[in-house]
Design an enzyme around this catalytic site. Sequence first.
Site: not given
Ligand code: DX5
Ligand code: ZN
Length: 222
Positions: A8, A33, A66, A68, A137
């Site tokens: 990420s 990501h 991703h 959101m 998720m």
């Molecule tokens: C959260 C993101 C994730 C996040 C993951 O909304 O979609 O990709 O960066 O971070 P961790 O692994 O620390 O939960």
């Molecule tokens: Zn994400």
Amino acid sequence: MKKQISPSVMCVDFFKLKETIEEFEKLNIDYLHVDIMDGHFVGNYTLGTDFVKALKKETTIPLDIHLMVEKPESVLEWFEFGENDYVSVHLESTCHLQKVLSAIRAKGAKSMVAINPATPICMLETILEDIDAVLVMTVNPGFAGQKLVKSTLKKIADLRAYLDENGFENVEIEVDGNVSFENATLMSKAGGNIFVAGTSSMFSKDFSLEYGATKLRESVNV
Ligand code: DX5
Ligand code: ZN
């Protein structure tokens, strides 16, 4: 299915971004990501359109974007992506889900639908032909560093069974949120095959990226 990792990028030290991307290439990372947030669908902002453009120029590692964001169909054109990239949109974020998934494929990328922890698998029934992957998720989206919503482990297993029973064995399952080494093993055994690596695995302060990637790969190839 091949087990793949997708670090990420919102968890990267932005002052070391270039060298981190170079290290990802050396580590043969499968995807990057890229979390995009609009402050409405989730109460946070992260990376944006120019960041994605710059990443596409900087590396050939496929992106795993991703979205959101509310109404992703109205912003899709702003982003640069193409063949080998994944783009995920949240089922909960649009009333034009089939349309936006088709638009992702029309731009040459692979389509992924993301579902929040409370969203049931049955909501996917009418768009199975339109997706290449489902993003489960495993935390409520918006911030890194959150804790696993435990019920999502059974959800991953139920989803894998649902896809296989309905002839969609090729649809992949990505998991995102608190993918620690321990959780990753459980998620992999349940049927996940793309793992978003965040603060609880590759971006821990306690060890190197290389160690984190190696340990995560060991954790998921069970
Ligand atoms: C959260 C993101 C994730 C996040 C993951 O909304 O979609 O990709 O960066 O971070 P961790 O692994 O620390 O939960
Ligand atoms: Zn994400």
